[in-house]
Motif scaffolding. Structure first.
Motif, PDB file in Angstrom:
ATOM      1  N   ILE A  98      -1.195   0.204   6.006  1.00 58.78           N
ATOM      2  CA  ILE A  98      -0.210  -0.819   5.637  1.00 58.78           C
ATOM      3  C   ILE A  98      -0.969  -2.044   5.119  1.00 58.78           C
ATOM      4  O   ILE A  98      -1.984  -2.438   5.680  1.00 58.78           O
ATOM      5  CB  ILE A  98       0.675  -1.177   6.858  1.00 58.78           C
ATOM      6  CG1 ILE A  98       1.608   0.001   7.153  1.00 58.78           C
ATOM      7  CG2 ILE A  98       1.465  -2.444   6.608  1.00 58.78           C
ATOM      8  CD1 ILE A  98       2.479  -0.194   8.366  1.00 58.78           C
ATOM      9  N   GLY A  99      -0.478  -2.617   4.028  1.00 58.58           N
ATOM     10  CA  GLY A  99      -1.172  -3.732   3.378  1.00 58.58           C
ATOM     11  C   GLY A  99      -1.953  -3.266   2.164  1.00 58.58           C
ATOM     12  O   GLY A  99      -2.350  -4.064   1.336  1.00 58.58           O
ATOM     13  N   GLY A 100      -2.159  -1.935   2.061  1.00 58.99           N
ATOM     14  CA  GLY A 100      -2.890  -1.395   0.922  1.00 58.99           C
ATOM     15  C   GLY A 100      -2.216  -0.188   0.295  1.00 58.99           C
ATOM     16  O   GLY A 100      -2.817   0.512  -0.507  1.00 58.99           O
ATOM     17  N   VAL A 101      -0.953   0.060   0.668  1.00 60.55           N
ATOM     18  CA  VAL A 101      -0.238   1.232   0.147  1.00 60.55           C
ATOM     19  C   VAL A 101      -0.008   1.075  -1.359  1.00 60.55           C
ATOM     20  O   VAL A 101       0.632   0.124  -1.799  1.00 60.55           O
ATOM     21  CB  VAL A 101       1.111   1.451   0.871  1.00 60.55           C
ATOM     22  CG1 VAL A 101       1.869   2.637   0.259  1.00 60.55           C
ATOM     23  CG2 VAL A 101       0.896   1.664   2.372  1.00 60.55           C
ATOM     24  N   ALA A 102      -0.542   2.013  -2.115  1.00 58.69           N
ATOM     25  CA  ALA A 102      -0.415   1.982  -3.575  1.00 58.69           C
ATOM     26  C   ALA A 102       0.853   2.721  -4.009  1.00 58.69           C
ATOM     27  O   ALA A 102       1.390   3.516  -3.237  1.00 58.69           O
ATOM     28  CB  ALA A 102      -1.643   2.642  -4.206  1.00 58.69           C
ATOM     29  N   PRO A 103       1.311   2.479  -5.237  1.00 59.67           N
ATOM     30  CA  PRO A 103       2.489   3.189  -5.731  1.00 59.67           C
ATOM     31  C   PRO A 103       2.187   4.612  -6.203  1.00 59.67           C
ATOM     32  O   PRO A 103       3.087   5.328  -6.605  1.00 59.67           O
ATOM     33  CB  PRO A 103       2.966   2.314  -6.889  1.00 59.67           C
ATOM     34  CG  PRO A 103       1.769   1.551  -7.315  1.00 59.67           C
ATOM     35  CD  PRO A 103       0.891   1.397  -6.117  1.00 59.67           C
ATOM     36  N   LEU A 104       0.913   5.017  -6.166  1.00 57.81           N
ATOM     37  CA  LEU A 104       0.525   6.360  -6.590  1.00 57.81           C
ATOM     38  C   LEU A 104      -0.673   6.816  -5.769  1.00 57.81           C
ATOM     39  O   LEU A 104      -1.244   6.026  -5.022  1.00 57.81           O
ATOM     40  CB  LEU A 104       0.198   6.390  -8.087  1.00 57.81           C
ATOM     41  CG  LEU A 104      -1.118   5.799  -8.564  1.00 57.81           C
ATOM     42  CD1 LEU A 104      -1.349   6.169 -10.018  1.00 57.81           C
ATOM     43  CD2 LEU A 104      -1.170   4.289  -8.430  1.00 57.81           C
ATOM     44  N   GLY A 105      -1.014   8.095  -5.872  1.00 61.97           N
ATOM     45  CA  GLY A 105      -2.175   8.610  -5.152  1.00 61.97           C
ATOM     46  C   GLY A 105      -1.895   8.935  -3.697  1.00 61.97           C
ATOM     47  O   GLY A 105      -2.822   8.983  -2.881  1.00 61.97           O
ATOM     48  N   HIS A 106      -0.641   9.184  -3.354  1.00 60.96           N
ATOM     49  CA  HIS A 106      -0.275   9.495  -1.969  1.00 60.96           C
ATOM     50  C   HIS A 106      -0.693  10.910  -1.586  1.00 60.96           C
ATOM     51  O   HIS A 106      -0.700  11.813  -2.426  1.00 60.96           O
ATOM     52  CB  HIS A 106       1.242   9.351  -1.790  1.00 60.96           C
ATOM     53  CG  HIS A 106       1.709   7.942  -1.811  1.00 60.96           C
ATOM     54  ND1 HIS A 106       2.428   7.382  -0.802  1.00 60.96           N
ATOM     55  CD2 HIS A 106       1.535   6.948  -2.732  1.00 60.96           C
ATOM     56  CE1 HIS A 106       2.688   6.118  -1.086  1.00 60.96           C
ATOM     57  NE2 HIS A 106       2.155   5.834  -2.257  1.00 60.96           N
ATOM     58  N   LEU A 107      -0.996  11.120  -0.309  1.00 60.13           N
ATOM     59  CA  LEU A 107      -1.326  12.449   0.190  1.00 60.13           C
ATOM     60  C   LEU A 107      -0.087  13.340   0.190  1.00 60.13           C
ATOM     61  O   LEU A 107      -0.166  14.540  -0.032  1.00 60.13           O
ATOM     62  CB  LEU A 107      -1.900  12.369   1.611  1.00 60.13           C
ATOM     63  CG  LEU A 107      -3.206  11.594   1.774  1.00 60.13           C
ATOM     64  CD1 LEU A 107      -3.644  11.598   3.233  1.00 60.13           C
ATOM     65  CD2 LEU A 107      -4.295  12.162   0.879  1.00 60.13           C
ATOM     66  N   THR A 108       1.079  12.755   0.475  1.00 59.50           N
ATOM     67  CA  THR A 108       2.353  13.465   0.484  1.00 59.50           C
ATOM     68  C   THR A 108       3.229  12.835  -0.595  1.00 59.50           C
ATOM     69  O   THR A 108       3.410  11.617  -0.593  1.00 59.50           O
ATOM     70  CB  THR A 108       3.060  13.296   1.856  1.00 59.50           C
ATOM     71  OG1 THR A 108       2.156  13.660   2.890  1.00 59.50           O
ATOM     72  CG2 THR A 108       4.309  14.145   1.939  1.00 59.50           C
ATOM     73  N   ALA A 109       3.764  13.642  -1.500  1.00 57.76           N
ATOM     74  CA  ALA A 109       4.585  13.092  -2.585  1.00 57.76           C
ATOM     75  C   ALA A 109       5.839  12.429  -2.015  1.00 57.76           C
ATOM     76  O   ALA A 109       6.627  13.077  -1.337  1.00 57.76           O
ATOM     77  CB  ALA A 109       4.970  14.197  -3.559  1.00 57.76           C
TER      78      ALA A 109
END
Length: 157
Positions: A98-109
């Motif tokens: 939390i604080g660094g969650v990007a809008p892309l590049g997630h482990l789970t879509a």
């Protein structure tokens, strides 16, 4: 871990045909206000990523930094029962703290909603995998990169 997640965001940006616009701000970009101060823009131009639980689905709301997210509107837009997510679950399913969650590049879509208010700005800034990294983009690219749909997600005054 943040080094790896920042590199995951860089790789995802480049794979999507987006320039590597990631910048580091050692003073921190954890909150929308901190990020806006660091990059020199309006708080509303910060595209903050907020993760919710939609049952076992990951729901990512990319909201304007000036707005609070209305959970009922998110539920209506996704058709899911929406609950707040705790930090450990967010890290496990997205690969970001939390604080660094990007809008892309997630482990789970994730299921992605993009705050329609972001469309008013030529340039927006989003977290790039750590509480000290952001990248510059446009609202149109944010929609394309995240695979999201626009929605009215802000709490009414």
């Amino acid at each position: 871990m943040s080094g790896g997640s920042v590199e995951r965001v860089r790789a995802a940006l480049l794979a999507a045909g987006h320039a590597d616009t990631v910048q580091a701000f050692p003073e921190g970009t954890r909150s929308a206000a901190e990020a806006a101060a660091a990059v020199g823009c309006e708080v509303a131009q910060i595209a903050k990523s907020i993760v919710f639980r939609g049952g076992e689905r990951v729901v990512l709301v990319i909201a304007s930094g000036a707005n609070r997210v209305d959970i009922a509107k998110v539920a209506a837009a996704t058709g899911l029962v929406i609950k707040r997510a705790d930090g450990n679950w967010v890290r496990d399913v997205t690969g970001f703290a939390i604080g660094g969650v990007a809008p892309l590049g997630h482990l789970t879509a994730p299921v992605v909603l993009v705050d329609q208010d972001l469309l008013a700005y030529d340039r927006v800034w989003a977290a790039a995998g750590s509480p000290m990294h952001v990248f510059a983009t446009t609202a149109a690219d944010l929609l394309r990169l995240s695979g999201g749909t626009t929605a009215d997600v802000k709490e009414s005054a």
